[in-house]
Design a protein around this motif. Structure first.
Motif, short mmCIF file in Angstrom:
data_model
loop_
_atom_site.label_atom_id
_atom_site.label_comp_id
_atom_site.label_asym_id
_atom_site.label_seq_id
_atom_site.Cartn_x
_atom_site.Cartn_y
_atom_site.Cartn_z
N GLU A 162 -4.99 1.51 -6.77
CA GLU A 162 -6.06 2.49 -6.57
C GLU A 162 -5.55 3.91 -6.58
O GLU A 162 -6.31 4.86 -6.41
CB GLU A 162 -6.77 2.22 -5.23
CG GLU A 162 -7.46 0.89 -5.20
CD GLU A 162 -8.02 0.60 -3.82
OE1 GLU A 162 -8.20 1.53 -3.03
OE2 GLU A 162 -8.27 -0.58 -3.55
N PRO A 207 -4.04 5.30 3.18
CA PRO A 207 -3.30 4.19 2.57
C PRO A 207 -4.21 3.39 1.65
O PRO A 207 -5.33 3.05 2.02
CB PRO A 207 -2.87 3.33 3.76
CG PRO A 207 -3.34 4.04 4.98
CD PRO A 207 -4.37 5.03 4.56
N ARG A 208 -3.73 3.13 0.47
CA ARG A 208 -4.51 2.36 -0.50
C ARG A 208 -3.58 1.42 -1.25
O ARG A 208 -2.38 1.64 -1.30
CB ARG A 208 -5.14 3.29 -1.53
CG ARG A 208 -6.17 4.23 -0.98
CD ARG A 208 -6.66 5.10 -2.12
NE ARG A 208 -7.54 6.16 -1.64
CZ ARG A 208 -8.85 6.01 -1.48
NH1 ARG A 208 -9.42 4.87 -1.79
NH2 ARG A 208 -9.58 6.99 -1.02
N ALA A 209 -4.18 0.44 -1.87
CA ALA A 209 -3.40 -0.42 -2.75
C ALA A 209 -2.88 0.43 -3.91
O ALA A 209 -3.54 1.37 -4.35
CB ALA A 209 -4.26 -1.55 -3.28
N LYS A 210 -1.70 0.08 -4.36
CA LYS A 210 -1.09 0.89 -5.41
C LYS A 210 -1.98 1.06 -6.63
O LYS A 210 -1.97 2.09 -7.28
CB LYS A 210 0.24 0.25 -5.85
CG LYS A 210 1.36 0.52 -4.87
CD LYS A 210 2.59 -0.28 -5.21
CE LYS A 210 3.39 0.36 -6.32
NZ LYS A 210 4.68 -0.33 -6.52
N THR A 226 0.84 -1.19 0.00
CA THR A 226 0.00 0.00 0.00
C THR A 226 0.87 1.24 0.00
O THR A 226 2.01 1.22 0.44
CB THR A 226 -0.93 0.05 1.22
OG1 THR A 226 -0.13 0.02 2.39
CG2 THR A 226 -1.89 -1.13 1.23
N ARG A 227 0.31 2.29 -0.50
CA ARG A 227 0.97 3.58 -0.49
C ARG A 227 -0.05 4.59 0.02
O ARG A 227 -1.24 4.40 -0.12
CB ARG A 227 1.37 3.98 -1.92
CG ARG A 227 2.44 3.12 -2.53
CD ARG A 227 3.78 3.33 -1.85
NE ARG A 227 4.83 2.54 -2.47
CZ ARG A 227 5.11 1.28 -2.16
NH1 ARG A 227 4.39 0.66 -1.25
NH2 ARG A 227 6.07 0.64 -2.75
N SER A 228 0.45 5.65 0.60
CA SER A 228 -0.46 6.67 1.09
C SER A 228 -0.56 7.82 0.10
O SER A 228 0.43 8.25 -0.46
CB SER A 228 0.03 7.21 2.43
OG SER A 228 0.01 6.19 3.38
#
Ligand SMILES: [Zn+2]
Length: 101
Positions: free
Chosen positions: A25, A20-23, A11-13
């Motif tokens: 998204e 934080p979301r999956a990349k 995940t990245r923010s």
């Protein structure tokens, strides 16, 4: 390190709302080694990347608040900002949390 932890999608923010979301998204904005700032649809361009939620709202926030520039450790010229804001956004709805995931 917790052993035996299930490996999850990285995940990245979002630099604007910090969610934080999956990349997949997120929209990646990259500063390439040549100093170019561009959206990275593939997520594979070399360089320093920053992520914002897809849908446009967070991208414009990150630009106007300077969060994107800070994340990329650079300054973003006005014409690049304008170009980024015209990037076609894939998400059809804006904002709004959709339950928990
Ligand atoms: Zn966001």
């Amino acid at each position: 390190m917790a052993a035996g932890r299930v490996r999850r999608a990285p995940t990245r923010s979002c630099v604007a709302c910090r969610t934080p979301r999956a990349k997949q998204e997120l929209l990646r904005i990259v500063r390439t080694p040549t100093g170019e700032i561009r959206p990275d649809a593939t997520g594979r361009l070399p360089g320093r990347g920053a992520y914002v939620c897809q849908g446009g709202g967070c991208l414009s926030l990150a630009l106007t608040r300077g969060q994107l520039a800070r994340a990329l450790e650079t300054t973003i010229p006005a014409e690049v900002r304008a170009a980024l804001l015209t990037v076609p956004q894939t998400a059809t709805h804006q904002g709004g949390e959709r339950g928990e995931e």
